[in-house]
Design an enzyme around this catalytic site. Structure first.
Site, PDB file in Angstrom:
ATOM      1  N   THR A 123       0.829  -1.209   0.000  1.00 29.50           N
ATOM      2  CA  THR A 123       0.000   0.000   0.000  1.00 29.50           C
ATOM      3  C   THR A 123       0.866   1.262   0.000  1.00 29.50           C
ATOM      4  O   THR A 123       0.519   2.255  -0.622  1.00 29.50           O
ATOM      5  CB  THR A 123      -0.980   0.018   1.194  1.00 29.50           C
ATOM      6  N   PHE A 164      -7.055  -4.844  -1.902  1.00 31.40           N
ATOM      7  CA  PHE A 164      -8.347  -5.365  -2.344  1.00 31.40           C
ATOM      8  C   PHE A 164      -9.459  -5.073  -1.339  1.00 31.40           C
ATOM      9  O   PHE A 164     -10.583  -4.788  -1.714  1.00 31.40           O
ATOM     10  CB  PHE A 164      -8.232  -6.877  -2.554  1.00 31.40           C
ATOM     11  N   ASP A 169       2.037  -8.372  -7.472  1.00 31.82           N
ATOM     12  CA  ASP A 169       2.468  -7.101  -8.071  1.00 31.82           C
ATOM     13  C   ASP A 169       3.925  -7.070  -8.504  1.00 31.82           C
ATOM     14  O   ASP A 169       4.397  -6.069  -9.043  1.00 31.82           O
ATOM     15  CB  ASP A 169       2.179  -5.934  -7.117  1.00 31.82           C
ATOM     16  N   HIS A 188      -0.281 -16.684  -5.103  1.00 35.94           N
ATOM     17  CA  HIS A 188      -1.424 -16.287  -5.929  1.00 35.94           C
ATOM     18  C   HIS A 188      -0.989 -15.825  -7.316  1.00 35.94           C
ATOM     19  O   HIS A 188      -1.726 -15.123  -7.999  1.00 35.94           O
ATOM     20  CB  HIS A 188      -2.244 -15.210  -5.211  1.00 35.94           C
ATOM     21  N   CYS A 225      -0.741 -19.373 -21.008  1.00 35.02           N
ATOM     22  CA  CYS A 225      -1.766 -20.179 -21.664  1.00 35.02           C
ATOM     23  C   CYS A 225      -2.252 -21.234 -20.674  1.00 35.02           C
ATOM     24  O   CYS A 225      -1.445 -21.944 -20.073  1.00 35.02           O
ATOM     25  CB  CYS A 225      -1.187 -20.845 -22.912  1.00 35.02           C
ATOM     26  N   CYS A 262      -1.231 -24.916 -22.477  1.00 34.64           N
ATOM     27  CA  CYS A 262       0.154 -25.395 -22.645  1.00 34.64           C
ATOM     28  C   CYS A 262       1.149 -24.675 -21.736  1.00 34.64           C
ATOM     29  O   CYS A 262       2.307 -25.065 -21.655  1.00 34.64           O
ATOM     30  CB  CYS A 262       0.597 -25.270 -24.109  1.00 34.64           C
ATOM     31  N   CYS A 301      -3.607 -18.371 -27.436  1.00 32.88           N
ATOM     32  CA  CYS A 301      -2.204 -18.771 -27.436  1.00 32.88           C
ATOM     33  C   CYS A 301      -1.662 -18.959 -28.853  1.00 32.88           C
ATOM     34  O   CYS A 301      -2.273 -19.667 -29.661  1.00 32.88           O
ATOM     35  CB  CYS A 301      -2.058 -20.064 -26.642  1.00 32.88           C
ATOM     36  N   SER A 329      -3.802  -9.755   6.338  1.00 29.95           N
ATOM     37  CA  SER A 329      -4.853  -9.886   7.344  1.00 29.95           C
ATOM     38  C   SER A 329      -5.156 -11.359   7.628  1.00 29.95           C
ATOM     39  O   SER A 329      -5.991 -11.669   8.473  1.00 29.95           O
ATOM     40  CB  SER A 329      -6.103  -9.126   6.914  1.00 29.95           C
TER      41      SER A 329
END
Ligand SMILES: [Zn+2]
Length: 236
Positions: A18, A25, A94, A111, A119, A122, A144, A186
């Site tokens: 931040t 989010f 990020d 994540h 793709c 593949c 792709c 969090s």
């Protein structure tokens, strides 16, 4: 606690970015709320959903274009550069830990990463610098060049399976830690949020630095309720 630790493993969430201007989010008024990520099954099933997903993705990219690493990122990079930390687990997409100088192979991205695409069939890597102008010119979602498959931002969407290799690497790092340092998470997104618990059960000290209380504060050895950059700056 840092001085006494021999293997420090950091675990970061949106809160560490931040200060770099990347919106969290969950923050009220976050642009994520009007540009919510599209769930994975809708993305795969529907061409219209893919178009909307790419439109929102590029809108969000514009919100944090030019964001660079801050004091918190640099502090964690210093721990790794000094050999005090074997690696870092992040929930962020990020790329700012890489930008702070941490080698790719020392970062576990639970994540995924939003700065490129892959793709779904593949696995071929696609660059946003090529996808965006083509998408904006044609309105067509990318496919792709290798296999014709569906191309998606290299993030893990809601409803998408966790990356097994990254989960194993995160578990391995967690089991090596004698100090597990949560910064800016969090701890509400699972299974990512299980790693601090695993570290604690394995005998590590658990430190949580977060602006807001977390459900795991009760098992932490130390809770620092402060801005990440300010809390970690002395390390950098
Ligand atoms: Zn492909």
């Amino acid at each position: 606690m840092l001085d006494c630790a021999s293997v420090i493993v950091g675990f970061t969430g949106a809160g560490i970015s931040t200060e770099s201007g990347v919106p969290d989010f969950r923050s009220p008024g976050s642009p994520w709320m009007v540009n919510k990520p599209i769930p994975f099954d809708a993305f795969v099933r529907s061409r219209a959903a893919r178009i909307e997903a790419w439109r929102r993705k590029f809108t969000m990219d514009d919100h944090f274009a030019g964001a660079g690493p801050n004091r918190g990122h640099r502090a964690l990079a210093r721990l790794i550069a000094d050999g005090r930390s074997p690696g870092l687990i992040t929930q962020n997409i990020d790329n700012l830990h890489q930008a702070s100088g941490i080698p790719d192979d020392r970062i576990v991205e639970l994540h995924g990463n939003g700065t490129y695409a892959t793709c779904l069939t593949c696995g071929w890597r696609h660059e946003l610098a090529a996808i965006r102008p083509a998408f904006e010119a044609s309105g067509e979602p990318p496919s792709c060049i290798m296999c014709g498959g569906v191309v998606k931002s290299a993030t893990i969407s809601f409803g998408q399976a966790m990356p097994q290799a990254q989960m194993l690497r995160a578990h391995d790092l967690t089991m090596r830690a004698d100090l597990f340092l949560v910064a800016g998470s969090s701890l509400v997104v699972f299974p990512a949020a299980t790693f601090p618990v695993i570290a604690k059960r394995n005998g590590a000290k658990l430190v949580i630095i977060n602006r807001e209380p977390t459900e795991q504060d009760v098992i932490a050895d130390l809770v620092v309720r402060a801005e990440i950059g300010a809390a970690l700056a002395p390390l950098a």
